[in-house]
Design an enzyme around this catalytic site. Structure first.
Site, PDB file in Angstrom:
ATOM      1  N   HIS A   1      -8.532   0.100  10.101  1.00 25.96           N
ATOM      2  CA  HIS A   1      -7.372   0.454  10.125  1.00 25.96           C
ATOM      3  C   HIS A   1      -6.975   1.225  11.408  1.00 25.96           C
ATOM      4  O   HIS A   1      -8.070   2.000  11.186  1.00 25.96           O
ATOM      5  CB  HIS A   1      -7.136   0.981   9.014  1.00 25.96           C
ATOM      6  CG  HIS A   1      -5.769   1.415   8.531  1.00 25.96           C
ATOM      7  ND1 HIS A   1      -5.136   0.492   8.255  1.00 25.96           N
ATOM      8  CD2 HIS A   1      -5.304   2.725   8.749  1.00 25.96           C
ATOM      9  CE1 HIS A   1      -3.336   0.990   8.675  1.00 25.96           C
ATOM     10  NE2 HIS A   1      -3.760   2.348   8.795  1.00 25.96           N
TER      11      HIS A   1
ATOM     12  N   ASP B   1       2.967   2.696  -2.887  1.00 24.86           N
ATOM     13  CA  ASP B   1       2.576   3.739  -1.381  1.00 24.86           C
ATOM     14  C   ASP B   1       3.736   3.401  -0.462  1.00 24.86           C
ATOM     15  O   ASP B   1       4.345   3.146   0.250  1.00 24.86           O
ATOM     16  CB  ASP B   1       1.302   2.718  -1.074  1.00 24.86           C
ATOM     17  CG  ASP B   1       1.267   3.426   0.756  1.00 24.86           C
ATOM     18  OD1 ASP B   1       1.924   5.214   0.735  1.00 24.86           O
ATOM     19  OD2 ASP B   1       1.782   2.530   1.950  1.00 24.86           O
TER      20      ASP B   1
ATOM     21  N   ARG C   1       9.139   8.363   2.754  1.00 25.54           N
ATOM     22  CA  ARG C   1       8.924   9.410   3.907  1.00 25.54           C
ATOM     23  C   ARG C   1       9.140   9.058   5.170  1.00 25.54           C
ATOM     24  O   ARG C   1       9.946   9.607   6.046  1.00 25.54           O
ATOM     25  CB  ARG C   1       7.485   9.352   3.662  1.00 25.54           C
ATOM     26  CG  ARG C   1       6.438   9.658   3.019  1.00 25.54           C
ATOM     27  CD  ARG C   1       5.293   9.325   2.889  1.00 25.54           C
ATOM     28  NE  ARG C   1       4.950   9.927   3.865  1.00 25.54           N
ATOM     29  CZ  ARG C   1       3.644   9.127   4.163  1.00 25.54           C
ATOM     30  NH1 ARG C   1       2.687   8.050   3.882  1.00 25.54           N
ATOM     31  NH2 ARG C   1       2.773   9.649   5.358  1.00 25.54           N
TER      32      ARG C   1
ATOM     33  N   SER D   1      -1.730   7.435   1.733  1.00 23.86           N
ATOM     34  CA  SER D   1      -1.583   6.355   1.945  1.00 23.86           C
ATOM     35  C   SER D   1      -1.933   5.079   2.617  1.00 23.86           C
ATOM     36  O   SER D   1      -2.221   3.878   2.061  1.00 23.86           O
ATOM     37  CB  SER D   1       0.369   5.740   2.838  1.00 23.86           C
ATOM     38  OG  SER D   1       0.306   4.900   3.482  1.00 23.86           O
TER      39      SER D   1
ATOM     40  N   LYS E   1      -4.678   2.394  -0.296  1.00 25.46           N
ATOM     41  CA  LYS E   1      -4.080   0.420   0.625  1.00 25.46           C
ATOM     42  C   LYS E   1      -5.271  -0.312   1.103  1.00 25.46           C
ATOM     43  O   LYS E   1      -6.394  -1.027   0.138  1.00 25.46           O
ATOM     44  CB  LYS E   1      -3.423  -0.119   1.396  1.00 25.46           C
ATOM     45  CG  LYS E   1      -1.841   0.574   1.202  1.00 25.46           C
ATOM     46  CD  LYS E   1      -0.279  -0.100   2.196  1.00 25.46           C
ATOM     47  CE  LYS E   1      -1.118   1.618   3.297  1.00 25.46           C
ATOM     48  NZ  LYS E   1       0.589   1.637   4.080  1.00 25.46           N
TER      49      LYS E   1
HETATM   50  N1  URA Z   1       0.114   4.261   7.955  1.00 26.52           N
HETATM   51  C1  URA Z   1       0.230   3.928   6.741  1.00 26.52           C
HETATM   52  O1  URA Z   1       0.060   2.728   6.384  1.00 26.52           O
HETATM   53  N2  URA Z   1       0.684   4.987   6.117  1.00 26.52           N
HETATM   54  C2  URA Z   1       0.460   6.528   7.056  1.00 26.52           C
HETATM   55  O2  URA Z   1       1.418   7.119   5.629  1.00 26.52           O
HETATM   56  C3  URA Z   1       0.705   6.460   8.227  1.00 26.52           C
HETATM   57  C4  URA Z   1       0.222   4.868   8.905  1.00 26.52           C
END
Ligand code: URA
Length: 431
Positions: A86, A165, A172, A187, A191
């Site tokens: 990621h 999220d 956000r 966040s 995931k």
């Molecule tokens: N990527 C995400 O999935 N969440 C965040 O808060 C920032 C970047």
């Protein structure tokens, strides 16, 4: 049944710099997902968290509550180990495209549940959708089948994964509360943990084009995410990587697919190849395969074969010509000197303004829009030399794109060649 807490009390606790207890966190995340806590209340709480932070136990509980808001997937039935990557997002960051097929060459399955771009950083799904026929949406059974047969899949995360999220991230984004370490870490990791990957490599970007502008903040974010992963049983490491310069020479959806295919064909710019190989080595090591020759798999066509099969499995034609923008405009050097600055944020915003990204979720991106970079920072240039080519279908966008480049490209007549050149792309490792 009456609600266990009152949102106003929870907000006040954090506003006054207090700790949220586990029960408060479980309740507020669940009640927000159910629509009992209103958007304006969650926005106030997110701002209080942004300003006053959270300790490690609060972040861990918040992450767990977001995981519990949805389904948990499992790849345990697959015959090979899984490892995901990621990135916290940057300009020209197309690394997932060559990386997933490269790692899959070594019998490690790569489930990449990806997103779309918002703001100046591009989204992996938007890039792949530039390939004629390619579809992002897959149901879980088909995703597992592709992972089993080909070893790599890049698709849209289903709506069942961490729905808290999804709602909170959208909020956000419009309340200027994205860049908070507890909120970013929870966040991303909610995931990834819900997705069920066995191991995870995080690419935490540092510099003007990243959420984290300085290395100490980036280290703190990386450490927080690595701890969350390890505590949840996911073998996790993070690389801190340079995002003061755009990655590679092509920025934009189809343009980034083009550059990724160059890397898969054994070529491509050095920074893209170096980062792809560094992340691949980390992923393979976590998956128990530390001695794989990843450079060789790019050179001998093995990674390209997996790429073609992976694209075709989602309806894409890997041999099809990629879309090109209808109009181009060149940017020229105004004087002789050394290009000492090629700022990632300026290039990212310009590309976004050309139509490669979206300002609102419902907007369409232009497949062909973006920027070609003709000169590396640190190179000597002559007045009148072509530095960039801007691409768009809508030429009225050129002016705004050019405005965002002001100050982002600097030519210094007195600087020595090499000044401002990119150093190593990998800055640090947290594991
Ligand atoms: N990527 C995400 O999935 N969440 C965040 O808060 C920032 C970047």
């Amino acid at each position: 049944m009456p609600e266990k807490f009152d949102a106003v009390d929870v907000i006040r606790t954090k506003r006054d710099n207090g700790r949220l207890c586990e029960a408060q966190i479980d309740w507020v995340v669940d009640a927000y997902t159910r629509g009992v806590v209103a958007d304006e209340q969650m926005a106030a709480l997110a701002m209080a968290i942004f300003l006053n932070g959270m300790d490690r136990a609060e972040i861990a509980r918040w992450t767990a509550a977001m995981i519990a808001s949805g389904e948990r997937m499992s790849f345990e039935k697959l015959s090979r180990p899984t490892c995901d990557k990621h990135s916290t997002g940057g300009v020209g960051d197309k690394i997932t495209l060559p990386l997933a097929p490269l790692v899959a060459c070594f019998d490690v399955a790569v489930p990449q549940l990806s997103g779309r771009g918002l703001g100046h950083t591009g989204g992996t799904l938007d890039k792949l959708e530039a390939i004629p026929g390619w579809q992002a949406a897959l149901d879980n059974d088909r995703m597992m089948q592709i992972l089993d047969e080909i070893g790599a899949v890049i698709c849209a995360a289903g709506s069942g994964l961490a729905p808290a999220d999804k709602k909170l991230y959208a909020l956000r984004d419009i309340t200027s509360t994205v860049e908070a370490i507890p909120l970013i870490a929870s966040s991303i990791m909610s995931k990834k943990i819900a997705e069920g990957t066995g191991a995870l490599v995080l690419d935490v970007k540092v510099g003007s084009g990243a959420f984290m502008k300085d290395i100490d903040q980036a280290r703190e974010l990386a450490r927080t995410m690595v701890d969350l992963g390890v505590d949840a049983g996911v073998n996790t490491v993070a690389l801190l990587t340079d995002m003061s310069r755009p990655l590679g020479r092509l920025i934009g959806n189809a343009l980034e697919v083009q550059e990724s295919v160059e890397v898969l064909a054994g070529g491509g710019p050095k920074d893209v190849v170096d980062l792809t190989c560094a992340l691949a080595r980390e992923m393979l090591t976590l998956a128990g395969k530390p001695d794989c020759d990843v450079e060789q798999a790019l050179q001998d066509g093995r990674a390209m074969d997996v790429w073609k099969r992976m694209i075709a499995a989602q309806g894409g034609d890997p041999e099809a010509e990629l879309p090109r923008a209808k109009e181009t405009q060149d940017v020229f050097a105004e004087q002789d000197g050394v290009l000492t600055e090629l700022d990632a944020l300026s290039i990212g915003v310009a590309s976004w303004r050309l139509g490669a990204g979206r300002a609102r979720k419902e907007e369409q991106v232009q497949a062909g829009a973006g920027i070609e970079i003709h000169v590396e920072p640190g190179e000597r240039v002559k007045a009148g030399q072509k530095l960039l080519t801007l691409h768009t279908d809508t030429p009225e966008r050129f002016e705004r794109a050019q405005e965002s480049l002001v100050g982002g490209l600097v030519i210094d007549p007195d600087a020595a060649p090499g000044t401002g050149a990119r150093g190593d792309v990998v800055l640090d490792r947290i594991g």
